[in-house]
Scaffold this active site. Sequence first.
Site, PDB file in Angstrom:
ATOM      1  N   LYS A 204       0.808  -1.227   0.000  1.00 53.79           N
ATOM      2  CA  LYS A 204       0.000   0.000   0.000  1.00 53.79           C
ATOM      3  C   LYS A 204       0.835   1.268   0.000  1.00 53.79           C
ATOM      4  O   LYS A 204       1.796   1.386   0.736  1.00 53.79           O
ATOM      5  CB  LYS A 204      -0.903   0.020   1.230  1.00 53.79           C
ATOM      6  CG  LYS A 204      -2.098  -0.892   1.069  1.00 53.79           C
ATOM      7  CD  LYS A 204      -2.924  -0.921   2.319  1.00 53.79           C
ATOM      8  CE  LYS A 204      -2.863  -2.255   3.019  1.00 53.79           C
ATOM      9  NZ  LYS A 204      -1.979  -2.389   4.132  1.00 53.79           N
ATOM     10  N   GLY A 380       4.388   1.320  11.903  1.00 56.62           N
ATOM     11  CA  GLY A 380       3.487   2.473  11.831  1.00 56.62           C
ATOM     12  C   GLY A 380       4.084   3.708  12.497  1.00 56.62           C
ATOM     13  O   GLY A 380       3.979   4.819  11.977  1.00 56.62           O
TER      14      GLY A 380
HETATM   15  P1  AMP Z   1       3.031  -3.285   3.460  1.00 55.56           P
HETATM   16  O1  AMP Z   1       2.409  -3.653   4.766  1.00 55.56           O
HETATM   17  O2  AMP Z   1       2.264  -2.264   2.698  1.00 55.56           O
HETATM   18  O3  AMP Z   1       4.497  -2.955   3.580  1.00 55.56           O
HETATM   19  O4  AMP Z   1       2.936  -4.602   2.553  1.00 55.56           O
HETATM   20  C1  AMP Z   1       3.647  -5.775   2.797  1.00 55.56           C
HETATM   21  C2  AMP Z   1       3.069  -6.855   1.915  1.00 55.56           C
HETATM   22  O5  AMP Z   1       3.091  -6.447   0.564  1.00 55.56           O
HETATM   23  C3  AMP Z   1       3.778  -8.181   1.948  1.00 55.56           C
HETATM   24  O6  AMP Z   1       3.064  -9.086   2.708  1.00 55.56           O
HETATM   25  C4  AMP Z   1       3.855  -8.606   0.468  1.00 55.56           C
HETATM   26  O7  AMP Z   1       3.392  -9.918   0.238  1.00 55.56           O
HETATM   27  C5  AMP Z   1       2.958  -7.604  -0.211  1.00 55.56           C
HETATM   28  N1  AMP Z   1       3.337  -7.346  -1.612  1.00 55.56           N
HETATM   29  C6  AMP Z   1       4.518  -6.928  -2.073  1.00 55.56           C
HETATM   30  N2  AMP Z   1       4.510  -6.855  -3.427  1.00 55.56           N
HETATM   31  C7  AMP Z   1       3.285  -7.238  -3.837  1.00 55.56           C
HETATM   32  C8  AMP Z   1       2.661  -7.371  -5.109  1.00 55.56           C
HETATM   33  N3  AMP Z   1       3.310  -7.108  -6.246  1.00 55.56           N
HETATM   34  N4  AMP Z   1       1.374  -7.777  -5.135  1.00 55.56           N
HETATM   35  C9  AMP Z   1       0.705  -8.062  -3.996  1.00 55.56           C
HETATM   36  N5  AMP Z   1       1.241  -7.944  -2.754  1.00 55.56           N
HETATM   37  C10 AMP Z   1       2.515  -7.545  -2.671  1.00 55.56           C
END
Ligand code: AMP
Length: 398
Positions: A204, A380
């Site tokens: 995100k 966070g």
């Molecule tokens: P965040 O909490 O936003 O840092 O997201 C971490 C998560 O992003 C991890 O669990 C990854 O599996 C996921 N992630 C990374 N790249 C992708 C992608 N291309 N598509 C879907 N999920 C992703």
Amino acid sequence: MDKKKVISDFPKSFYQGKKVFVRVDFNVPIDVETDSIREDYRIRRALPTIDFLIDAGAKIILGSHLGRPKGKVVKDLSLQIVSNRLSELIDKKVLFVKDFIGSGLSDKLDDLPDGSVVMLENLRFHKAETENDPAFSGELAKLADVYINEAFGTSHRAHCSTYGMTKDFVDKISGFLVDKELSFVSKMMKTPEHPFLVIIGGSKIKDKISALGNLLDGADKIIVGGGAAYTFLKAQKINIGNSIYEEEMLSWVKDVYDKYKDKIVLPIDHIISKDFNRTSQCLISDIDIPDGHMALDIGPKTIELFNSIIKGPGYIFWNGPMGVFEFEQYSSGTIHVARAVALATWRGATSVVGGGETIAAIRKAEVLESEISHMSTGGGALLEYLGGSSLPGIEILD
Ligand code: AMP
């Protein structure tokens, strides 16, 4: 933010015989099936503070949360397992206390020998904790003479144990870990060495926009990978197939890209699949992703491109994996980036890596803690601090 008083600013004699409440962040991932701690990094990071206090002859009361029990006693979220692990790490008995409200615990603590360590049960088993309830704050404050914050990862929450209870203390001090977190992050925001490289990934962008917004001007290059990249690519009318993206972020991303396009580096190829699972068949795709497929990792040309930028020296900040690294076949991009950051650090860069998933990724890449300058325990909290928000649990410190 003014420099906060750190635990070693007082002589050890100051702590001797005193009851010291240490708010730690022992919110570690637990494997319920095997009843074990998957990653004890957050516990180990608090050890210098705990060891210092044991040596000083304080009576140490550790308070933490684990998960989100929402005010109920949840067996799987008991801190007993953490207390046991801590006891192994410090090679000393840790007294685990389930009932600490109205149980006369404060008097019992007086009778304990100096250097004793007490761990309270999950503070969030009490609904009052997250509501910053004054009565609960008062009960916690009654337990101790000195307050120490060693929970950077929870400092963005104004809860009883991070905020409310502190008003009853004369001495509110930061632990070694909080001090280290603050000094790395402050330096990154004010005077990072150049070239300053920011690497953003994860799923995100929305959670990261304030932080990213504050880093864009100072950064020399910004690598965007992981799911976050596909909103950027879509904003440029590149076909992203079924890859994840955030519709509501498109216009923000477009503006940012227009303004900073010389700095922003995006994937140029991808590992794609039709299905999101561990064993799905995967292919390499050029920049345009065919319909019906989603990108789950960065491709080999992108790895080469990112590697050529992550060289050091300078300052590197990395938050978020480059793909779905939890699945073996989509972990290559993240592992390569982790190793490139470690290598750049060896070449003289200062590297700061933040966010729970990123630390898990570092482990997966078999990069050692010592190969990264600072692995932040705050997910966070770190992003909020970088985004310019003041952290209540930090503001209240001396
Ligand atoms: P965040 O909490 O936003 O840092 O997201 C971490 C998560 O992003 C991890 O669990 C990854 O599996 C996921 N992630 C990374 N790249 C992708 C992608 N291309 N598509 C879907 N999920 C992703």
